[in-house]
Motif scaffolding. Sequence first.
Motif, PDB file in Angstrom:
ATOM      1  N   ALA A  46       0.816  -1.210   0.000  1.00  0.00           N
ATOM      2  CA  ALA A  46       0.000   0.000   0.000  1.00  0.00           C
ATOM      3  C   ALA A  46       0.851   1.262   0.000  1.00  0.00           C
ATOM      4  CB  ALA A  46      -0.925  -0.005   1.206  1.00  0.00           C
ATOM      5  N   LEU A  47       1.967   1.246   0.713  1.00  0.00           N
ATOM      6  CA  LEU A  47       2.775   2.448   0.876  1.00  0.00           C
ATOM      7  C   LEU A  47       3.764   2.681  -0.266  1.00  0.00           C
ATOM      8  CD1 LEU A  47       3.500   2.240   4.711  1.00  0.00           C
ATOM      9  CD2 LEU A  47       2.000   3.860   3.547  1.00  0.00           C
ATOM     10  N   TRP A  48       4.140   1.643  -0.963  1.00  0.00           N
ATOM     11  CA  TRP A  48       5.160   1.777  -2.006  1.00  0.00           C
ATOM     12  C   TRP A  48       4.805   2.850  -3.049  1.00  0.00           C
ATOM     13  CZ3 TRP A  48      10.029   0.721  -1.984  1.00  0.00           C
ATOM     14  CH2 TRP A  48      10.748   0.664  -3.175  1.00  0.00           C
ATOM     15  N   PRO A  49       3.550   2.941  -3.500  1.00  0.00           N
ATOM     16  CA  PRO A  49       3.233   3.984  -4.490  1.00  0.00           C
ATOM     17  C   PRO A  49       3.395   5.406  -3.968  1.00  0.00           C
ATOM     18  CG  PRO A  49       1.565   2.257  -4.524  1.00  0.00           C
ATOM     19  CD  PRO A  49       2.421   2.024  -3.306  1.00  0.00           C
ATOM     20  N   THR A  50       3.443   5.597  -2.662  1.00  0.00           N
ATOM     21  CA  THR A  50       3.596   6.950  -2.114  1.00  0.00           C
ATOM     22  C   THR A  50       5.061   7.380  -2.018  1.00  0.00           C
ATOM     23  OG1 THR A  50       3.754   6.353   0.250  1.00  0.00           O
ATOM     24  CG2 THR A  50       1.542   6.493  -0.708  1.00  0.00           C
ATOM     25  N   ALA A 102       8.665   8.477  -3.458  1.00  0.00           N
ATOM     26  CA  ALA A 102       9.183   9.185  -4.626  1.00  0.00           C
ATOM     27  C   ALA A 102      10.227   8.339  -5.356  1.00  0.00           C
ATOM     28  CB  ALA A 102       9.802  10.508  -4.190  1.00  0.00           C
ATOM     29  N   PRO A 103      10.401   8.564  -6.670  1.00  0.00           N
ATOM     30  CA  PRO A 103      11.495   7.907  -7.388  1.00  0.00           C
ATOM     31  C   PRO A 103      12.829   8.212  -6.706  1.00  0.00           C
ATOM     32  CG  PRO A 103       9.992   8.953  -8.931  1.00  0.00           C
ATOM     33  CD  PRO A 103       9.581   9.405  -7.554  1.00  0.00           C
ATOM     34  N   ARG A 104      13.644   7.193  -6.550  1.00  0.00           N
ATOM     35  CA  ARG A 104      14.934   7.252  -5.847  1.00  0.00           C
ATOM     36  C   ARG A 104      14.747   7.425  -4.350  1.00  0.00           C
ATOM     37  NH1 ARG A 104      17.845   4.551  -8.716  1.00  0.00           N
ATOM     38  NH2 ARG A 104      19.548   5.148  -7.325  1.00  0.00           N
ATOM     39  N   GLY A 105      13.520   7.382  -3.894  1.00  0.00           N
ATOM     40  CA  GLY A 105      13.258   7.471  -2.461  1.00  0.00           C
ATOM     41  C   GLY A 105      13.605   6.164  -1.752  1.00  0.00           C
ATOM     42  N   ARG A 106      13.720   6.256  -0.444  1.00  0.00           N
ATOM     43  CA  ARG A 106      14.134   5.099   0.360  1.00  0.00           C
ATOM     44  C   ARG A 106      13.048   4.731   1.374  1.00  0.00           C
ATOM     45  NH1 ARG A 106      19.910   4.331   3.418  1.00  0.00           N
ATOM     46  NH2 ARG A 106      20.570   5.014   1.341  1.00  0.00           N
ATOM     47  N   LEU A 107      12.777   3.448   1.469  1.00  0.00           N
ATOM     48  CA  LEU A 107      11.854   2.906   2.476  1.00  0.00           C
ATOM     49  C   LEU A 107      12.633   1.947   3.374  1.00  0.00           C
ATOM     50  CD1 LEU A 107       8.251   1.559   1.992  1.00  0.00           C
ATOM     51  CD2 LEU A 107       9.946   0.150   3.152  1.00  0.00           C
ATOM     52  N   VAL A 108      12.513   2.144   4.671  1.00  0.00           N
ATOM     53  CA  VAL A 108      13.123   1.225   5.636  1.00  0.00           C
ATOM     54  C   VAL A 108      12.017   0.438   6.313  1.00  0.00           C
ATOM     55  CG1 VAL A 108      14.367   1.050   7.833  1.00  0.00           C
ATOM     56  CG2 VAL A 108      15.219   2.550   6.018  1.00  0.00           C
TER      57      VAL A 108
END
Length: 454
Positions: free
Chosen positions: A376-380, A382-388
């Motif tokens: 659910a959160l992945w589409p929010t 940004a390109p080149r953004g980082r998710l931990v």
Amino acid sequence: MTKPPQRRPAPASSAAPAPGAQLRVEAARALARVVSEGISLRSALGDANSRVADPRDRSLLAASLFAASRWWLRFDAALDALIDKPLPPKAREARALLIISMVQIAVIGLPDYAVVAACVDAMRTLGQPHYAGLANAVLRRFLREREAIEKTLDASEVTRHAHPRWLIDAITRDWPEQADTIFTANNHQAPLTLRVNRRRVERTVLLQRLYDAGIAASPHADLADAIVLAESTDVTRLPGYAEGLFSVQDGAAQRVVDLLDIEDGLRVLDACAAPGGKAAHLLERANIELLALDSDAARLDRVHENLARLGLDADVAVGDAMAVAGWWDGRPFDRILVDAPCSATGIVRRQPDIKLHRRAADIAPLVAGQSALLAALWPTLAPRGRLVYATCSLLRAENEDVIATFLDAHADARALPVPANFGLEAGPGRQNLPGENGCDGFFYAALVKVQVNE
């Protein structure tokens, strides 16, 4: 000269409780709630503390409750071996009192005679005078036969480690070489670790203030904001607490902010923010636009309180992270922290009631929720953004398996290397085990959003 008549002492049932009896009553009632009602240990302790005024009594109450929760599965079995007839379910508080007493003798190390006397008196104060004789007999038999009883308990993994069978099997399956070390770490109290609010004080300055107050503390070797205290204490009484100079946060949780690699000006989402420790740490590190989101409005009160004490500000909102349309304004985030709801099997040493409350059947629903949260959160992002992605779980099903499945399903996701200066490699992430580096058990994975053809 005629001696005056000697007064006989009043019967124990009508005499005032001996010192310590009421404290043990509070401990027994709280422990019974934890074991029988599923109340969290911290909640039960908080309720009991409200009726205990002396700080020394509060310390013994906390020590007794934590140790009894930690070792319940061992001494509950010991009690069954010591009584000829099982106690009825309605005697749950009497049972809890007996187990607390055995733990005070065998684990905490209080004097045998004092514990026996206090337990007998507390049984009467508890309103269970018919069990006073049983308490005396059981504890004296435990003292006489302790060596043989503990030898029998050590013969079974469940009673030796005081872990439920399902959790022993799961940890042994996932970490066969480290399993015994994990069980041992889980049965030791975690150190009290502070996180310095670097917006208000330098770590060296806070360390000096603690030293001047006679409090033994040391900087964590590889965490820039962490201070480890030699002994647990009431943190609200520490110098600097009211000024917002620090928070309580285990080192494993502090490591999350390093992995997010934040800097001034970034737009950041803390998707499961309550009670706000990681959100505050992010704000202490950089001037960011932070959305602290959580689905539990009541728990967000803690976020507001923590941010206010620390002198920090964020957009705090109630929202289901998986129902993005209900809270997202369409502007992508540069960083997203997913501190996912999990089994909490990595923080058993800090919350020993997890061993009593968690069930094997809980894991599959948790995994489904973790996977749905990421999707659910992945589409929010940004390109080149980082998710931990982080959990305080030890189970591979909640950690590396969730991330591996996500990577297989998302061609625009890549796993970033997690620094190898701690823990163990765990698929596309890294796992810190309980006690390693003085920290809790935590899993971490860092993902970056890329162009599909990269």
